[in-house]
Design a protein around this motif. Sequence first.
Motif, mmCIF file in Angstrom:
data_model
loop_
_atom_site.group_PDB
_atom_site.id
_atom_site.type_symbol
_atom_site.label_atom_id
_atom_site.label_comp_id
_atom_site.label_asym_id
_atom_site.label_seq_id
_atom_site.Cartn_x
_atom_site.Cartn_y
_atom_site.Cartn_z
ATOM 1 N N ALA A 88 0.952 -1.049 -0.005
ATOM 2 C CA ALA A 88 -0.130 -0.200 -0.092
ATOM 3 C C ALA A 88 0.812 1.178 -0.154
ATOM 4 C CB ALA A 88 -0.829 0.090 1.250
ATOM 5 N N ILE A 89 0.291 2.063 -0.417
ATOM 6 C CA ILE A 89 0.993 3.754 -0.416
ATOM 7 C C ILE A 89 0.131 4.588 0.440
ATOM 8 C CG2 ILE A 89 1.416 5.707 -1.861
ATOM 9 C CD1 ILE A 89 2.169 3.727 -4.164
ATOM 10 N N LEU A 90 0.627 5.005 1.381
ATOM 11 C CA LEU A 90 -0.035 5.725 2.220
ATOM 12 C C LEU A 90 0.553 7.337 2.103
ATOM 13 C CD1 LEU A 90 -2.040 6.377 4.735
ATOM 14 C CD2 LEU A 90 -0.457 5.682 6.241
ATOM 15 N N LEU A 91 -0.553 7.843 1.359
ATOM 16 C CA LEU A 91 -0.435 9.512 1.162
ATOM 17 C C LEU A 91 -0.818 10.464 1.996
ATOM 18 C CD1 LEU A 91 0.318 11.820 -1.120
ATOM 19 C CD2 LEU A 91 -1.896 11.125 -2.204
ATOM 20 N N HIS A 92 -0.009 11.284 2.590
ATOM 21 C CA HIS A 92 -0.338 12.097 3.627
ATOM 22 C C HIS A 92 -0.668 13.560 2.928
ATOM 23 C CE1 HIS A 92 0.667 9.730 7.152
ATOM 24 N NE2 HIS A 92 1.439 9.087 6.309
ATOM 25 N N TYR A 93 -2.211 13.816 3.122
ATOM 26 C CA TYR A 93 -2.466 15.029 2.191
ATOM 27 C C TYR A 93 -3.018 16.200 3.144
ATOM 28 C CZ TYR A 93 -6.024 17.465 -0.667
ATOM 29 O OH TYR A 93 -6.850 18.363 -1.307
ATOM 30 N N PRO A 94 -3.016 17.467 2.921
ATOM 31 C CA PRO A 94 -2.454 17.908 1.490
ATOM 32 C C PRO A 94 -0.791 17.761 1.233
ATOM 33 C CG PRO A 94 -2.876 19.860 2.906
ATOM 34 C CD PRO A 94 -3.232 18.514 3.589
ATOM 35 N N ILE A 115 -4.121 2.361 -2.437
ATOM 36 C CA ILE A 115 -3.645 3.667 -2.142
ATOM 37 C C ILE A 115 -4.718 4.056 -1.031
ATOM 38 C CG2 ILE A 115 -3.681 6.006 -3.297
ATOM 39 C CD1 ILE A 115 -2.983 4.970 -5.940
ATOM 40 N N VAL A 116 -3.944 4.828 -0.150
ATOM 41 C CA VAL A 116 -4.666 5.155 1.216
ATOM 42 C C VAL A 116 -4.335 6.573 1.372
ATOM 43 C CG1 VAL A 116 -5.180 5.007 3.530
ATOM 44 C CG2 VAL A 116 -4.740 2.764 2.255
ATOM 45 N N LEU A 117 -5.247 7.413 1.557
ATOM 46 C CA LEU A 117 -4.964 8.968 1.659
ATOM 47 C C LEU A 117 -5.393 9.230 3.049
ATOM 48 C CD1 LEU A 117 -5.794 11.850 -0.962
ATOM 49 C CD2 LEU A 117 -6.504 12.203 1.403
ATOM 50 N N TRP A 118 -4.346 9.804 3.566
ATOM 51 C CA TRP A 118 -4.753 10.411 5.288
ATOM 52 C C TRP A 118 -4.990 11.656 5.204
ATOM 53 C CZ3 TRP A 118 -2.973 7.246 9.824
ATOM 54 C CH2 TRP A 118 -2.956 7.901 10.943
ATOM 55 N N HIS A 119 -6.056 12.228 5.330
ATOM 56 C CA HIS A 119 -6.666 13.550 5.218
ATOM 57 C C HIS A 119 -6.266 14.372 6.273
ATOM 58 C CE1 HIS A 119 -9.333 16.930 4.834
ATOM 59 N NE2 HIS A 119 -9.205 16.935 3.545
ATOM 60 N N HIS A 120 -5.246 15.212 6.283
ATOM 61 C CA HIS A 120 -4.986 16.096 7.425
ATOM 62 C C HIS A 120 -5.471 17.446 7.462
ATOM 63 C CE1 HIS A 120 -1.476 13.309 8.740
ATOM 64 N NE2 HIS A 120 -1.339 13.235 7.355
ATOM 65 N N ALA A 121 -5.916 17.872 6.399
ATOM 66 C CA ALA A 121 -6.739 19.356 6.170
ATOM 67 C C ALA A 121 -7.081 19.500 4.926
ATOM 68 C CB ALA A 121 -5.682 20.394 6.393
ATOM 69 N N ASP A 149 -8.229 3.811 -2.543
ATOM 70 C CA ASP A 149 -8.977 2.973 -2.272
ATOM 71 C C ASP A 149 -9.837 3.167 -0.749
ATOM 72 O OD1 ASP A 149 -8.455 0.303 -4.021
ATOM 73 O OD2 ASP A 149 -6.424 1.372 -3.534
ATOM 74 N N ALA A 150 -9.060 3.886 0.072
ATOM 75 C CA ALA A 150 -9.407 4.343 1.327
ATOM 76 C C ALA A 150 -9.078 5.694 1.950
ATOM 77 C CB ALA A 150 -9.116 3.220 2.203
ATOM 78 N N PHE A 151 -9.882 6.419 2.543
ATOM 79 C CA PHE A 151 -9.403 7.765 3.216
ATOM 80 C C PHE A 151 -9.459 7.654 4.619
ATOM 81 C CE2 PHE A 151 -11.203 8.465 -0.841
ATOM 82 C CZ PHE A 151 -10.478 9.776 -1.593
ATOM 83 N N ILE A 152 -8.654 8.394 5.286
ATOM 84 C CA ILE A 152 -8.648 8.434 6.587
ATOM 85 C C ILE A 152 -8.799 9.991 7.172
ATOM 86 C CG2 ILE A 152 -7.157 8.034 8.882
ATOM 87 C CD1 ILE A 152 -5.506 5.957 7.254
ATOM 88 N N ALA A 153 -9.785 10.109 8.327
ATOM 89 C CA ALA A 153 -9.932 11.358 8.815
ATOM 90 C C ALA A 153 -9.868 11.250 10.312
ATOM 91 C CB ALA A 153 -11.537 11.665 8.320
ATOM 92 N N ALA A 154 -9.531 12.184 11.173
ATOM 93 C CA ALA A 154 -9.272 12.151 12.400
ATOM 94 C C ALA A 154 -10.463 12.003 13.354
ATOM 95 C CB ALA A 154 -8.405 13.323 12.787
ATOM 96 N N THR A 155 -11.782 12.740 12.981
ATOM 97 C CA THR A 155 -13.002 12.976 13.511
ATOM 98 C C THR A 155 -14.147 12.895 12.497
ATOM 99 O OG1 THR A 155 -13.344 15.532 13.442
ATOM 100 C CG2 THR A 155 -11.747 14.367 15.190
#
Length: 304
Positions: A88-94, A115-121, A149-155
Motif C-alpha cells: 500500500a501507498i499511504l499518501l499524507h494530504y495535502p 492507495i490510502v489517503l490520510w486527510h490532514h486538512a 481505495d480508502a481515506f482516513i480522517a481524524a474525527t
Amino acid sequence: MEILHLGKYYPPEPGGMEAVVKSFAEATGGKLRNYCLVATKTGSTRIEPADRQTVHYLKERGTFLLSPVLPSLPAVLARLRREGRFSAILLHYPNPTAVLALFLSLLALPKREKIVLWHHADVLLDEWWKKALFALYRPVERFIFRRTDAFIAATPHHIASSPVLSRYREKTSIIPFAVPDEYFDISAEEKEQARNVVEGMGGRFVLFVGRLVPYKGLDTLLRAAKSISGRIAVIGTGPLEAKIRKDVAAFGLDEKVILLGKVENLRPYYHACEFLVLPSNSALEAFGIVQIEAMALGKPVVSS
C-alpha cells in the motif's frame, strides 16, 4: 506487509503531519514495515534504517505553497514502485509535491498497490493566483482521488466539513490522532526542568506551541495579552517571527510575551504552564496535535 508513506517531512521537523507519520510508523512497527519517503531541509539525500521504520530523505530545493520542492521525487517513487515491494501507498494530504509525483508514476506504471489517503486538512487558498494555479492542478488531484481505495480522517467533523471527504464518505474511516502511551509519564528530571521553566518565566504562564504562521491566530493572542494574568510563552518558528517580534515591541509586551523559538523537548513546558492556548482562526488548522500533547500531561486547553 510494507507500506510506503508519502509525507512532507519527518520529526524532529515540527508539524502535525510529521508527528502522525512518525507515530503511525512506530505504533505499527511490530506488524508493518514502514518506508517513509520525505523531504529534508538539512543534510543530503540519504536513507536511514531504524528498528520500526526506514526514512528516505530527499534534499529539498526550496518550498512552494507550503510544500517542499523535490525534483528527484518522481524518479525515486517510480523506482520504488517498480520493485513491487509495497502492499500500500499511504499518501499524507495535502501534499502537492507527492500528489504530482504519484500521478506521474501511475501514468507510467499501472496501479498495483492499494492507495490510502490520510486527510490532514483541506486546501484553502485566498489569493487569486493561487486559486488559478490550483484550478490547473485540480484534475491531477481528482485523478488520484478516483484511484484511492480508502481515506482516513481524524474525527467525524472532518468528514462532514471537508469537500473532499464528504464526497468519499463511504470510503472514509476514522483514526483519531494520538500520542504514544509513554508520553503520559513525566520523569523526575523533566519535573525538575519544569520547575526551572516556571522560575525562568517568573511564575505562572500561559503557553502557545506552533508554527508562526497567519492561521495560528497569534495576532489575537497579542491583542488579549494585557488581559491575561501572568506571562505568555510562545514556542515555535516560522515566517511571521519577525513581524511578531515587531508587534510585541510595538504593543509594549516585551516583559509579557516571551518568544522562545525552537524548543527540543516540549514536555517540561507543558508540565509547567497553567494551560495551553491555540487561538487558530482558520480551517487550515484542521487539528492541532499540541492539544493532545498538553492534555496527556494534564493541562487544560483553550482553543478556537
